[in-house]
Each structure stands twice: as structure tokens, then as C-alpha cells.
Scaffold this motif. Sequence first.
Motif, short mmCIF file in Angstrom:
data_model
loop_
_atom_site.label_atom_id
_atom_site.label_comp_id
_atom_site.label_asym_id
_atom_site.label_seq_id
_atom_site.Cartn_x
_atom_site.Cartn_y
_atom_site.Cartn_z
N GLY A 106 -74.72 91.38 54.83
CA GLY A 106 -74.31 92.41 54.16
C GLY A 106 -75.04 92.70 52.80
N ARG A 107 -75.37 91.47 52.21
CA ARG A 107 -76.57 91.90 50.87
C ARG A 107 -77.78 92.51 51.30
NH1 ARG A 107 -79.49 87.13 50.03
NH2 ARG A 107 -79.21 85.50 51.64
N GLN A 108 -78.19 92.45 52.60
CA GLN A 108 -79.61 92.82 53.02
C GLN A 108 -79.27 94.23 53.50
OE1 GLN A 108 -82.35 91.28 52.26
NE2 GLN A 108 -81.64 89.29 51.91
N SER A 109 -78.31 94.88 53.29
CA SER A 109 -78.12 96.16 54.03
C SER A 109 -79.04 97.15 53.72
CB SER A 109 -76.74 96.67 53.86
OG SER A 109 -76.59 96.94 52.24
N ALA A 110 -79.53 97.09 52.45
CA ALA A 110 -80.47 98.26 51.90
C ALA A 110 -81.91 98.07 52.71
CB ALA A 110 -80.69 98.05 50.46
N ALA A 111 -82.26 96.74 52.89
CA ALA A 111 -83.55 96.19 53.52
C ALA A 111 -83.40 96.76 55.18
CB ALA A 111 -83.85 94.58 53.41
N ALA A 112 -82.33 96.55 55.51
CA ALA A 112 -82.06 96.93 57.10
C ALA A 112 -82.17 98.27 57.37
CB ALA A 112 -80.63 96.17 57.64
N THR A 113 -81.53 99.04 56.42
CA THR A 113 -81.67 100.35 56.44
C THR A 113 -83.06 101.10 56.28
OG1 THR A 113 -79.53 100.70 55.46
CG2 THR A 113 -80.78 102.73 55.35
N GLY A 114 -83.90 100.39 55.21
CA GLY A 114 -85.35 100.75 55.10
C GLY A 114 -86.09 100.42 56.40
N PHE A 115 -85.84 99.19 56.92
CA PHE A 115 -86.51 98.88 58.08
C PHE A 115 -86.16 99.75 59.32
CE2 PHE A 115 -87.04 96.24 61.96
CZ PHE A 115 -88.35 95.98 61.85
#
Length: 264
Positions: free
Chosen positions: A58-67
Motif C-alpha cells: 500500500g505504501r508503494q502505490s505511487a511507485a507502482a503507478t509510475g512503473f
Amino acid sequence: MSGARTNTLASLRGSIERIEAHADATAPARVALGHADADAMLQGGLALAAMHEVFAEGRQSAAATGFIAGLAGRAAARRPLVWVRQDFTEIESGALSMSGLAELGLDPRRVVTVRAADIDAALRTAADALACDALGAVVLEVWGETRQLDLVASRKLTLAAQASGVTGLVLRVAAEPQPSTAETRWIVRAAHSPPASLCSAWGAPVFDAQLVRNRHGPVGRWIMEWKCDECLFEKPAAYPQPVAAAPAHRPHQAPARARQRRAG
């Protein structure tokens, strides 16, 4: 009657095996990601007209969205992209930023966002979008665990992608991987991004991307930097400026110094 059923089942199994063997023998079209090691592991790049999964905490959602935006940009090329999201995703991680996609190098005018009331509506919308061969890629973003996105649903999305030639990308945040028909599965985290220059506090997006499923080859893990101008992934350049780490003992010595000053 029993013998007839046995023969029918054997015939069906033989047909399925021939179809699957033909599908495996036919090399899918691929688009290079730009990262040499990852492309080599993927036998030339990301398979088109297939489904791919990206998982993140959950706390890595921004990174996953960018990827996944980078993957979608590579797969869609200059064709439109449909991004399907649950309403619950909007609550947890906020709305997609069109200016943010533009900074990543994607053309917001080619991105169509769809908000679905629940997972069932999201799956139907994604399947309908995958059936439209005018699109370049479809992103289905789902937050949390859900029983609806099972092996059967994954198979339906894969068949739709294969029939239309549209690439499907499933973004799963705060969820555990389950059996699926995905061509690849990634687990993504944010990686350290050095500043672009001494005058800039912001560097290029850098991802810790772990390939944990690859239907046609081995898996691996890489640090991948997204080049916004070129719209591709590359190996990060070595950071030329040394960075001094804060001494680990400093917080423990501060009280001692304070006592010495008071004693003086």
C-alpha cells in the motif's frame, strides 16, 4: 455410452494440447523496455497482446503507478490508453494526476480514465476495453484482496487481449499474488533517486522492479530508471557526487555534549 464419452474427452484434450502447443510455438510481438538486462530476460521485451501484473504494498502505490504507467506507455505507443480504477482506489491513493503522467512523458490527451463503482464493474469495463482493437493498452487498477479477480477472470481478460491485440496491465496494490494467466508478474518498490543536478532536488523516477513470474523465461530483479524524455527504462547512471551519511552515533553523543556544556 461410456466409451463414447471417453473418446470425446480424449479428442477434446488433444485439441486443447494442439492449440496450446501452437500458441507457445508462436513468438508474441514484443516491445523493448529499454533496460538491457530486463529485455534480455524477457526475450526482447514486454509481450504485447497479453496480460501483465504489477503488485505493490500500500505504501508503494505511487511507485507502482509510475512503473505501470511506463509499461503502458511503452505498450500503447501512440495509441489511446484506457485506465480503469475502482472508486475505492480513489479513496486510498487519490486521483490520477494528468500533469504527473505528462511529466512521465505520456500524452494525457491519449489517456481515458474510467471510475468503476466496484470490482465487478471494473472487470466488465476492462474486458470491454480490451476488446477494442483501436486501443494500445488497458490498465485495470484494483486495491486490496478480491475474490472476483480469480483465475477464471484472468483467463477471460487474457483471451480478450489475445483476440484484439491490446495489451492488458493489472495493477494490484495491497494484495497478494494469486494464480493467473498473466504473461509476467512484477513486484515494485521505490528506489533511491539521486538529484538530476546539484541545483535540482528531484531526480528521475527509479524503481526496484522484481520480475517474479515470466512464462517464457527466468526471473530477475533490477533497479530501473524511467527516462521521461525518451519514454523508456534504463540502468541508472552512477551518481557522481559523494553523499556523506550521518554518523550513526551522533544522536547518542548529543546528550553527553549537552552535559559537558552545562558542566563548563
